[in-house]
Structure formats: C-alpha cells, structure tokens
Design an enzyme around this catalytic site. Structure first.
Site, PDB file in Angstrom:
ATOM      1  N   HIS A   9       0.830  -1.208   0.000  1.00 45.51           N
ATOM      2  CA  HIS A   9       0.000   0.000   0.000  1.00 45.51           C
ATOM      3  C   HIS A   9       0.864   1.258   0.000  1.00 45.51           C
ATOM      4  O   HIS A   9       0.589   2.223  -0.696  1.00 45.51           O
ATOM      5  CB  HIS A   9      -0.918   0.018   1.232  1.00 45.51           C
ATOM      6  CG  HIS A   9      -2.242  -0.629   0.987  1.00 45.51           C
ATOM      7  ND1 HIS A   9      -2.396  -1.989   0.954  1.00 45.51           N
ATOM      8  CD2 HIS A   9      -3.480  -0.104   0.744  1.00 45.51           C
ATOM      9  CE1 HIS A   9      -3.672  -2.276   0.715  1.00 45.51           C
ATOM     10  NE2 HIS A   9      -4.348  -1.154   0.574  1.00 45.51           N
ATOM     11  N   LYS A  19     -10.419  -7.690   7.569  1.00 45.69           N
ATOM     12  CA  LYS A  19     -11.162  -7.966   8.790  1.00 45.69           C
ATOM     13  C   LYS A  19     -10.828  -6.879   9.792  1.00 45.69           C
ATOM     14  O   LYS A  19      -9.732  -6.327   9.773  1.00 45.69           O
ATOM     15  CB  LYS A  19     -10.802  -9.340   9.351  1.00 45.69           C
ATOM     16  CG  LYS A  19      -9.363  -9.433   9.856  1.00 45.69           C
ATOM     17  CD  LYS A  19      -9.102 -10.722  10.594  1.00 45.69           C
ATOM     18  CE  LYS A  19      -7.659 -10.833  11.062  1.00 45.69           C
ATOM     19  NZ  LYS A  19      -7.406 -10.222  12.376  1.00 45.69           N
TER      20      LYS A  19
END
Lengths: 283, 185
Positions: free
Chosen positions: B38, B103
């Site tokens: 990222h 999650k």
C-alpha cells in the site's frame, strides 16, 4: 543422567509444529462447536459455521488453518536430570521450527522491527522461535507449543494497577481491552490473564494461560469462579464472531496468578484468536 | 440482508446498492496488498507514476498467503487486520478503488472516503484461510516479489464470500451488530 539425542528432539518438535498448523486441537474445536450451538445471531452463527468448516477442511487436506501461521512460541520445562546430546536444546528447537515452516509451506512472518524486512534469509525461516525455558526436577523435557498469530497479539495489553483497585480494577481493565479490540483479534477468542508477579511475569503468565485446554477448570476454585464471572461479563459486550454482533465473543478466560510486590498489582491480558493452535509433547 | 453475486471491476452503481450486512459473492480479478505494498502504491500516486494495475473499479484484498504447495495456485489465504491500511486506503479510493476485503475496524477517514467516492469495505472470515483459498482459482505475483507474502498478486476468484461491513451510506456492521447484542448493566 538421562540422554536425549539432538536429532530425536528435532524430529519430534518438527512433527508437532507441522501437525499443529493444520489441525485445530479438540479443546478449541469443542469450544467453537459449543459457541455455534449457543449463538443467537444468525450472522455470527454463519461465521462460526465457516470457522468449523475451515477446521475440518484444513485437517482433511492438511492445509494451514490460517495464512498467519504465527510466530512459533514454546514453553519448555527441562528436567535437571536430562541432557540433550549432539547440540543445544535451543538450536534443536530453532532447527525444528525452520524445517517445519519450510517443508509444511507455512508462512515466515518474522521481520525487523524498523525497516520491516522479512528475516527468513538471514536469521532463518520464521526464526528465531520464541522460547521460554524453565528448569524443573526430573529427567523429562516437556514442550508446550503454540503458533501465535499477530492479529490477536496486537490487541493484547499489560498494566500495573494500584493494589486498592483489586479485583474490580482487574475486571474493568480486562473488559476495556476486549471492548477496544472488538472484531480485530478474530473472535470468538480465548483470553489469557496474568495477575501479579512483576510486570514481565504478568505478561508471561498471560501467554502461558492460553496454553491450558479451553473448557478445563482452573485448579484454584477462587480463580475458576473469577474466570467464569469474567467470561460472562465479556460476552455481554455483544461483539460476536468476527465482530459481526452476537452472544459468543469469548470461548474461555484463563487466569494465572503469582505473588506480587506489596506496592503493585500487575495485570496482563493476552488474547488468542479462535484458531487456537497449540500442542504439547513430553520427551 | 440481501445476497449478491458481482463481477469485478465494480461500478458506482454496484457498490451503491450494497448495505452493511449484505452477503456478496465476488467473481473476476482482485488484487492483494498489505501495508508495505500500500505504501508503495500511494508513493506512486503522489509521484504521478503508473500503478502496477488499474485502480478503477478494483477490489484489493488485504492478505499475505502461505506459500502454495506444488501444483496449487495459492496457500491458505484469509484476511489480515485492516486498520494497518487505514492511512493509505482513502487515497486509493479517491483514485478509483471500489472495494477492500479484510477484517476488523476501519477509521473515520476510510468510512468517509467510502461515502464520498462510493466504495465499500468487505469483511472476510479471519482464520478461515484454507476455506477461502478454495475460491481462488489463479494467482500471479504482478509487483514487488521481494516483499514475499506481501507482494501484489493478481487473483482470479469465483464466488469469493464476503460480508459488507462499511457501505456507501455510512453504515458500519460492527457497530450495528454489537449494539444489537450488547447487554448493558
């Protein structure tokens, strides 16, 4: 003095580590099945069903239960009358860990704290193992092992309370830690609580508490009652499986208590995700 | 609680009809990235350089799989905890990303970006890595192989099961679910 060959030690530990990655132990499985039966939320129930299906699939096909195959954590009691010949115990454990993780296609997750590069090529594949040694009477080596994932470790916390805060203070601290953690540690969880000792003893005890089989009573009746009280309190939080909301957030609370300094009340909470991969052998 | 079957790339229209709690079965191409990848993607955007894949309509899965056994596309591949991507996701969403799979909780900036630029955050079941891998038919490392498990992979998925956690309307399934079952003394 009893002798154990280095190679035999490596072989036994390696087999245990490989097996543990894909086979959820009976106690964890039973606790999740019970949670599935008792859960009131349909959404959480479907999550628990997925978790159980995953456990069966992993076991049948010998696949890792979770992609986070953890850091290898060991508590090892070495008898005073036993000696490992052909190498050191630490080397044997590290060698077994490395071979098991490599040959079992498990993930290497150890990295440098600052630049975060994976240490698999210089320190070793998923090395170093985390090893807590103790010396005990006898001629056996007892090895407790867990593959400890990062997600549940990340929400774990330790503090030192004032003695006057007592049990109520401990309860509030544990509740705050689990409430803040919410969905992140992959509930339903097992909560290890280390009370007393010094700062680091509390932390180590909270980790060791997670090695006890879920569903077994605490040998100390007072602590057993406290564990049940905490479990009930924590399940009131409503977090549920994977945080989707539900009545089954905590599978078990395990407490280990140690004498502490007259001025202190150390408390540590170590969280275990539902994929409670642990095992033990005695050599 | 509705059920949808969707194929990537996702459009504004696709994601706008989703609501927190809906079950979605994803098909098509999704990309994997964790923190390290990222950071590199965001660096490329800031420098105005081209990304290793087209962000428009894309779905990024936060996962670092185990190594595949011989003959298999991927090892176990469940979601990792998403908050570690919170500082990067809003920038990717602004540049066209439509879905994230992970999650755990997201921060306000991510939720706000989901509303403003129309994107959704999906939850997959953590610790169900063996089961989820069954929905992944192909995997190919397309960038940063040196990151090992954290490299960017292009995955072909079939009926990949996810639940909408944060929708484009500002709803959060974690808050809604907990509020429903929390017992206050």
């Amino acid at each position: 003095m009893r002798q154990i060959a280095y190679d035999d030690l490596v072989k036994s530990v390696k087999a245990m580590v490989m097996h543990t990655a894909s086979h959820l132990p009976e106690d964890a499985l039973a606790a999740i099945e019970k949670a599935y039966e008792e859960e009131q939320s349909e959404v959480a129930k479907s999550v628990l069903k997925q978790i159980l299906d995953n456990a069966h699939l992993a076991s049948e096909e010998d696949r890792p239960l979770c992609q986070d195959t953890g850091l290898a954590v060991y508590f090892i009691n070495v008898g005073e009358d036993v000696k490992v010949v052909g190498g050191s115990i630490r080397d044997a454990i590290n060698q077994a860990t490395e071979e098991a993780y490599k040959e079992g296609y498990l993930r290497a997750s150890t990295c440098d704290c600052f630049d975060r590069h994976n240490l698999k090529d210089e320190v070793g594949y998923n090395l170093p193992a985390v090893i807590h040694f103790d010396i005990v009477p006898g001629d056996r080596i007892e090895i407790e092992y867990a593959a400890k994932g990062g997600g549940s470790e990340n929400v774990s916390r330790a503090t030192v309370l004032a003695p006057a805060q007592g049990k109520e203070g401990i309860k509030n601290f544990v509740k705050q830690v689990i409430s803040d953690a919410g969905p992140n540690p992959c509930p339903p969880i097992i909560v290890g609580v280390g009370i007393g000792g010094t700062f680091e003893v509390a932390a180590k005890s909270s980790k060791h508490a997670l090695f006890r089989e879920a569903g077994t009573p605490n040998p100390n009746p007072d602590l057993d009652a406290f564990e049940k009280e905490l479990k009930e309190e924590l399940n009131k939080l409503g977090i549920g499986a994977m945080g989707m909301g539900g009545t089954q957030t905590v599978l078990a609370v395990h407490i280990e208590k140690n004498p502490c300094h007259i001025a202190s009340l150390p408390v540590s909470v170590n969280v275990q995700c539902h994929s409670s991969r642990h095992s033990h052998i005695t050599l | 609680m509705a059920e949808y079957h969707m194929t990537t790339p996702l459009s504004d229209e696709d994601v706008s009809k989703l609501e927190a709690g809906d079950i979605v079965y994803l098909n098509g191409t999704i990309y994997t990235a964790r923190d390290a990848a990222h950071k590199r993607l965001v660096d490329l955007i800031e420098k105005g350089e081209q990304l290793p894949f087209d962000l428009k309509g894309s779905v990024i899965y936060f996962v670092g799989p185990t190594p595949p056994k011989p003959g298999e596309p991927i090892g176990s591949a469940g979601p990792t905890t998403s908050y570690r991507m919170d500082s990067y996701s809003p920038i990717l969403i602004e540049h066209g990303q439509k879905g994230m799979i992970g999650k755990g909780k997201r921060n306000e900036a991510v939720k706000e970006a989901c509303k403003k630029y129309k994107a959704v955050y999906f939850g997959a079941t953590g610790g169900a890595g063996a089961l989820i891998a069954k929905a992944i038919k192909k995997a190919e490392v397309i960038a940063y192989p040196e990151l090992g498990p954290e490299a960017i992979r292009k995955l072909e998925v079939e009926e990949f099961p996810v639940t909408v956690i944060n929708d484009t309307h500002g709803n959060d399934l974690y808050e809604m679910g907990r509020a429903k079952y929390e017992v206050k003394d």
